[in-house]
Every structure is written in structure tokens, then in C-alpha cells.
Design an enzyme around this catalytic site. Sequence first.
Site: not given
Length: 417
Positions: A107, A350
Site C-alpha cells: 500500500k 489489476s
Amino acid sequence: MTMEQESALASAQRQFDIAADILQLEPGLRRILRVPQRELTVTFPVKMDDGRIETFVGYRVHHNITRGPAKGGIRYHPNVTIDDVRAFSMLMTWKCATVNIPYGGAKGAVVVDPRQLSMGELERLTRRYTSEISILISPDRDIPAPDIGTNPQVMAWIMDTYSMHSGHTVPAVVTGKPIEIGGSYGRREATARGLSYVLREAAEALSFPIAGARIVIQGFGNVGATCARLLEEMGATIIAVSDSKGGIYRRNGLPLAAVVAHKQRTGTVTDFPEADRVTNAELLELPCDILVPAAVQMQITARNADRIRARIVGEAANAPTTPEADAILYDRGIFVIPDILAGAGGVTVSYFEWVQGLQEFFWTEREVNAQLERVMVGAFNQVLRTAHERRVHMRTAAYLLAVNRVADATRIRGIYP
């Protein structure tokens, strides 16, 4: 600090601990998997439009890369903390493992309110942040994606900056890009479409049809609004939606197209003339068949879990339900589809985008959606079967599958040196 006030990281670690206890995970593996593997904090300057120099703080955290390259979004938000980034990187590890795609969790974030920046300032901030984290990202190490406050244009700037440093175009360094520069068809709708697939499967598992189901959605951004449209196409009735300013409710169903047009015109769903106003807190407690928290974390807690009146809760947001609330909802017979399953459509597509970029061979939208449905339905059935076999709720079942997959990969690879 009470359990309900704990950080997102502490909550994520408690969810991990529950699964680790059931799996009887050995102490060494617990220590490895409970914390991030790698963290980068950067402070960098940006020249503003008026000539001032401002400094910003950014992060990129890798939780685990045992099963493949790190994968996770980049968030631009004024209140994001390093603990948030740590927690979401951990959730990404489990999300990828739940749907069994070969990624680890990561992240990133910049502490900024992007709405306060001009387009030029946003581009300069993005390009400088990219150069700062370029020591981590690459198509075979760490592949960023959009998150709150970022979008395909931001991903395009990241890709271009990385490509300029590399001396050649590198489409696979990010996902969520515009179609024109190597993005995938179906990526923008992927999180919502994946959620719609598992909601359909959950309704079938509970023996009621998705057609005619009454839906409440907290959060009417890209995911929430797209999910509303897809569920309406399945025959469901959207009775309430909300955004950060509040919500609207109409018992017999909202005219969705008119609500979308109203938000595009005014910037919010509130004050829509053909519905009653409700707060975000009130919206969560409306009677419905399916509740979709698609906003921010920690919305369903021990304080309101006993007033939730949905048959199914499908978590589009990251960590919208606390562990205490999970137990209450399970005891009340409410079927919760956890974030690491319900929200995995985005990272799944993705993955498809990354594969297409590496191969330079692109799929049609129909092919993307068919593969997404295959992955999401398969993962849902595996989690549901584990929940029945272990006699646990769906979140624990998903964690059991995910943690076990990462633990197995760690054991097989061994500890180097």
C-alpha cells in the site's frame, strides 16, 4: 483505548490472530506474517503554482511478497497515517491470497488533500512521489494502482515518470491506467462487478433471488455507484445511498439514473428532491436485504451491530466492520462477505491488466469480465465451503484460506539464508 477505538493495523492484526490460532500457526510464521516486511517513508518538496515550496510526506509499505510481486493502491488523503498504510498492505496480502492470484500485499499514500491542488500541482506531486518510491516499484517487484484520491490519470503520470527514468515505456509498472496507454477494459468497474457476482452467489446460498432484493449502499463513489447500477441491472431495488455529506432513502426504490445525474450536477446525493434525507449512521440501520458499506473503515461496530437489519453485508470498503461487530452479526444470523473477498474484483482485474501489459496482448471487455466472474465465484465457493466445514463466519473462513496459502508458500520457500 477501547477495542472499537483501536487502529486499523491493530484490527487487521487481530483478524490475523484469529485465523492463526485456528490454524495453530507456528510462532515463527506468526512473527513473519503479523507485521510488514518493508516500509519506506519519504518527505519531498513540490513547487506550488504561486512559487511556494511545500513539503509532503509519503509512504510505501510491503507487507509480504512471498507469493509474488507486491500489489496495492496509492491513496492521497489528508488524514492517512503510516498505521493505515501498514494495515491496508496486510489486507492486500490476504485479499490476493483469498482469490489465489500470485501477488503479495502493498500500500502507498501521500498525506495530502488532492482537492486542494491544481492539476499542475497534483501532477508535480505525483511525479516527485513516484521518483521517491522508484527504489521499490517495478513490474516484477511492486505494481501500484489507484485508491482513494487517485485515478487513472495519476497512474498515467506514475507510469510515465517511471518510464522516463527507465528509458523506455513500461506499461506493467502500474495498473488502473487509461485504456490508451495499456489499461485493461473492465478495470474501472472491476471492484463493483466482482462484488455484484459474490452478492448474487450469496443471495442464492441464502435461497432468495437477487432480483427484487432491497439494497442499501453507503458510499456513492465509483464503486458504490457502479455496484448500484449493476445490481439494478440484475433486478434489485436500490432504496438508499449516501456519500460523505449524508444519504437519501426511498422505501419503494430510488430512480438511480436521476440520483446519478443529481450528484453529477451538485456534487452530492443529499437534497435529492424525490427521497427522504438520512444520516450515514441511520442509513446503515435501514431494513434491507443487502447492505453494502462502500465508504471508509470501521463503520459497523459493537455500538450499532445489533441494529443492522440486513440479511447480507457485502464489504466493498476496506475494514468497515470491527471484530466485535463481526461476532454480533454472526450470532444474529447476518451473512457478512468480508472485504478481502467482496472487494477483490479490483485487484483481480489489476492482475489481468498486468498480465496483458507484460505480454503486450490485450483482451476484450467480455473476456475480462468472464475471467473475473470465474475467479470471484470460485473464491466465494471456497470460502463458503470453509465456513461450513470449520463452522466459522465468512471473514474467518477467508482468512483461514489466505493465511494458510501464504504460510504454505513461506514454508516451501524456506528462510534465506
